[in-house]
Enzyme design. Structure first.
Site, short mmCIF file in Angstrom:
data_model
loop_
_atom_site.label_atom_id
_atom_site.label_comp_id
_atom_site.label_asym_id
_atom_site.label_seq_id
_atom_site.Cartn_x
_atom_site.Cartn_y
_atom_site.Cartn_z
N CYS A 1 0.85 -1.19 0.00
CA CYS A 1 0.00 0.00 0.00
C CYS A 1 0.89 1.24 0.00
O CYS A 1 1.99 1.23 0.56
CB CYS A 1 -0.92 -0.01 1.23
SG CYS A 1 -2.12 1.36 1.22
N ARG B 1 -20.45 -13.70 -1.76
CA ARG B 1 -19.08 -13.25 -2.00
C ARG B 1 -18.04 -14.27 -1.57
O ARG B 1 -18.18 -14.91 -0.53
CB ARG B 1 -18.83 -11.94 -1.25
CG ARG B 1 -19.67 -10.79 -1.80
CD ARG B 1 -19.90 -9.72 -0.74
NE ARG B 1 -20.70 -8.64 -1.28
CZ ARG B 1 -22.02 -8.69 -1.43
NH1 ARG B 1 -22.69 -9.78 -1.06
NH2 ARG B 1 -22.67 -7.67 -1.94
N CYS C 1 -15.29 -16.46 3.98
CA CYS C 1 -15.86 -15.45 4.88
C CYS C 1 -14.73 -14.58 5.38
O CYS C 1 -13.67 -15.08 5.77
CB CYS C 1 -16.58 -16.12 6.06
SG CYS C 1 -17.22 -14.96 7.29
N ASP D 1 0.10 -33.80 11.00
CA ASP D 1 0.84 -32.58 10.65
C ASP D 1 0.14 -31.33 11.17
O ASP D 1 0.80 -30.39 11.63
CB ASP D 1 1.01 -32.48 9.14
CG ASP D 1 1.82 -31.26 8.74
OD1 ASP D 1 3.04 -31.27 8.97
OD2 ASP D 1 1.22 -30.30 8.24
N THR E 1 -11.30 -1.48 -5.89
CA THR E 1 -11.34 -0.69 -4.66
C THR E 1 -9.97 -0.08 -4.45
O THR E 1 -8.96 -0.79 -4.46
CB THR E 1 -11.73 -1.56 -3.46
OG1 THR E 1 -13.07 -2.03 -3.64
CG2 THR E 1 -11.66 -0.77 -2.17
N LYS F 1 -18.39 4.74 -5.36
CA LYS F 1 -18.73 4.52 -3.96
C LYS F 1 -17.57 5.01 -3.10
O LYS F 1 -16.41 4.68 -3.37
CB LYS F 1 -19.01 3.04 -3.70
CG LYS F 1 -20.22 2.51 -4.45
CD LYS F 1 -20.40 1.02 -4.23
CE LYS F 1 -21.62 0.50 -4.99
NZ LYS F 1 -21.78 -0.97 -4.86
N ARG G 1 -14.12 -8.01 -8.22
CA ARG G 1 -13.59 -6.75 -7.71
C ARG G 1 -12.12 -6.94 -7.36
O ARG G 1 -11.76 -7.89 -6.65
CB ARG G 1 -14.37 -6.26 -6.49
CG ARG G 1 -13.84 -4.93 -5.93
CD ARG G 1 -14.83 -4.28 -4.99
NE ARG G 1 -16.05 -3.92 -5.69
CZ ARG G 1 -16.18 -2.84 -6.47
NH1 ARG G 1 -15.16 -2.02 -6.63
NH2 ARG G 1 -17.32 -2.59 -7.07
N CYS H 1 -3.88 1.26 10.80
CA CYS H 1 -3.73 0.09 9.94
C CYS H 1 -2.35 -0.55 10.07
O CYS H 1 -2.22 -1.77 10.07
CB CYS H 1 -3.98 0.48 8.49
SG CYS H 1 -3.92 -0.87 7.31
N GLY I 1 -4.33 -4.86 0.06
CA GLY I 1 -3.44 -3.75 -0.25
C GLY I 1 -4.09 -2.66 -1.11
O GLY I 1 -5.26 -2.40 -1.03
#
Length: 585
Positions: free
Chosen positions: A74, A310, A322, A548, A148, A208, A117, A81, A121
């Site tokens: 980023c 999604r 999720c 394992d 995004t 958006k 999408r 963050c 990062g």
């Protein structure tokens, strides 16, 4: 042998004139158990019935929306963050290549994904971002490609992205105040972000704007963001802050959806709700007369798991079903181990079928507020640290190699003892090993079942039942490893035939009272030789997988009771008298 060992290792451990405004199309709407994966030679070209699709979970949710993280990097350093110096990044070799990203995107689209999408990062730090969008748009049946971004370089990239076919964009912006922006992000560039939003509007987009609301942070700007929609056709989306730290949820900074609506209506009493689509994550509102609208993403106070469609692919190639879940399956490792596309689809389907009815936010990992729309964009430093830790964990190569060594040594001993007995089917008159010629045998339906037990102890039984082991879902991964092991039997056992299997079932069951994991495999084919070795290999590999995944907690684990339960369809059928009732019927 080598591809399977590598895969099991990885599995256990994603200035011309402006172009015309693009036509935007709406995306298509749409602790035990047994796992069955078809292994026929030819996959169906299309899955007309959504219920039979690998993208449909056990609750009937059909997933048509894929979010692909293109990078961990980023160009901002937001104080909530990451540290000012950034966070440790994975080696480039651990990340998906452009070719791998496009291959997985194609596979997902062929199975029913209609909207992609691109996230991070920060996806625009990739030099090939424009080419990636163009390649995505060239995929048949893919209807929508969005991105995004933090918006820093939109004034430079948005026109080329539009030419490449970009359909939509989301822009993360948590403040409309320049000084606050620079304090939060530790970078300049607020004016460029606002200019990028305005450019998007000029080019015909309805961007958006994602804003994470936090108490004592930007709550004083809620009405400013609503005012931002007065003259701009933008969709400002307020995102409830996910207040997780130190293994505890702290709600003191959470500003709820209802509280925010009340605050807005104090200034605009006519602030009204708008209709929402069946898979929308945002609750839409608007002030009558304003060009734009306001949305609320209420992942904390009013989750929307029931309509979730999604999936997400991480930058290092893991599929996550999720955002809050800790279960990941590495599609990267599968591809680099040369598994077939049919197997990749099986892995995707297995992951989707493990998706829970809803996320349990009180037990899952933290993630970054930026790009923090639920089921949305990017991962946090905590996710990065966790994946780095996973990447450095002890591998399963030793376990799989040990299995191969024992099998090979045992086979060699048998051959040595049988050199003077040419009547043995796998030894010729000179005492040399040979594969049996089954060409003259009749074709019939062959079925074999085998079992194994892994004694794990009380502590590991509790962790497996609660799915709290660092490496993930023990039972699910063991099932997958067993299925892949059955398919690779001829590579592991030197004199076994390469058989086209029609079905492989592996059942992994935790027996809490006995403090053990019970594994049962059932393998079927229509051919000229039996599949008992495939069934035995399946439970052996599955048992090693359990070991394992659990060995970081305890080495006091015993793999026992590996045995054939039954085989039928050949010259000599066999049925063990004390065959367990847990075997597949």
């Amino acid at each position: 042998m080598r591809p399977l060992v590598k895969y099991v290792n990885r599995l256990l451990c994603q200035t011309a004139a402006p172009a015309p405004v693009p036509i935007r199309r709406k995306a298509s709407a749409a602790a035990t158990g047994s796992l069955k994966l078809a292994t026929s030679a030819q996959a169906e070209p299309q899955r007309a019935n959504k219920q039979d699709s690998p993208l449909t979970d056990t609750f009937g949710r059909h997933h048509t929306y894929l979010r692909i993280s293109l990078t961990e990097r980023c160009n901002l350093r937001c104080d909530y963050c990451m540290p000012a110096d950034g966070v440790p990044l994975q080696p480039k070799a651990n990340l998906l290549t452009t070719e791998e990203i496009l291959r997985l995107a194609r596979i997902f689209v062929e199975q029913g994904v209609r909207k992609v999408r691109l996230t991070g990062g920060e996806p625009t730090v990739r030099r090939d971002i424009v080419d990636l969008v163009a390649e995505m748009k060239a995929l048949p049946q893919l209807e929508h490609v969005g991105i995004t971004t933090n918006g820093l370089v939109l004034t430079r990239l948005l026109l080329p992205l539009q030419r490449a076919g970009l359909d939509s964009l989301n822009i993360s912006l948590d403040t409309l105040k320049k000084d606050r922006f620079e304090k939060i992000t530790r970078r300049k560039g607020w004016e460029r972000v606002i200019a990028g939003i305005d450019l998007a509007v000029q080019l015909g987009y309805r961007p958006k704007v994602n804003c994470v609301l936090m108490r004592n942070f930007n709550e004083d700007e809620i009405c400013d963001f609503v005012e931002f929609t007065r003259d701009r056709p933008v969709d400002v989306r307020f995102i409830e802050y996910m207040p997780f730290s130190g293994n505890k949820w702290h709600t003191d900074r959470l500003i709820s959806f209802k509280e925010t609506v009340e605050l807005i209506r104090h200034r605009w009493p006519e602030f009204e709700a708008l209709p929402n689509g069946p898979n929308d994550t945002s609750k839409a509102f608007a002030v009558p007369g304003f060009k734009g609208q306001v949305g609320f993403i209420t992942s904390m106070t009013e989750h929307f798991c029931g309509s979730c469609n999604r999936l997400r692919l991480t930058a290092d190639g893991n599929i996550k079903v999720c955002l809050f879940g800790n279960k990941e399956f590495s599609l990267r490792d599968a591809m680099r181990s040369d598994v077939s596309e049919e197997d990749l689809v099986d892995l995707i389907g297995a992951a989707v079928r493990r998706k829970k009815r809803q996320h349990a936010v009180l037990t899952f990992s933290a993630f970054s507020p930026r790009h923090a729309e639920p089921f949305a964009d990017g991962e946090s430093p905590d996710d990065t640290h966790r994946r780095l830790a996973d990447a450095s964990r002890p591998s399963a190569i030793a376990s799989a190699a040990l299995l191969h060594h024992h099998l090979h040594s045992h086979r060699s001993q048998l051959l040595q003892a049988a050199r003077h007995c040419s009547s043995l089917s796998h030894v010729n008159a000179q005492g040399k090993a040979q594969m049996v010629d089954v060409g003259e045998k009749p074709t019939s339906t062959r079925l074999a079942r085998a079992e194994a037990t892994v004694e794990v102890g009380e502590r590991l039984t509790q962790l497996i039942a609660a799915n709290e082991l660092v490496k993930g879902d023990v039972l699910s991964v063991a099932q997958l490893a067993g299925i892949l092991g059955a398919k690779r039997t001829s590579e592991l056992i030197p004199l076994c035939h390469n058989i086209s299997l029609s079905s492989v079932k592996v059942k992994a069951q935790l027996l809490p009272d006995a403090h053990c994991v019970r594994l049962v495999a059932s393998v079927r084919c229509t051919g000229q030789t039996g599949v008992e070795m495939e069934a035995l290999t399946a439970v052996s590999i599955a048992a090693l997988t359990v070991y394992d995944m659990c060995k970081a907690v305890s080495h006091d684990i015993c793999i026992t009771n590996i045995r054939l339960l039954s085989k039928s369809g050949g010259k000599r059928d066999y049925h063990r008298r004390e065959q367990s009732s847990e075997a597949f019927q």
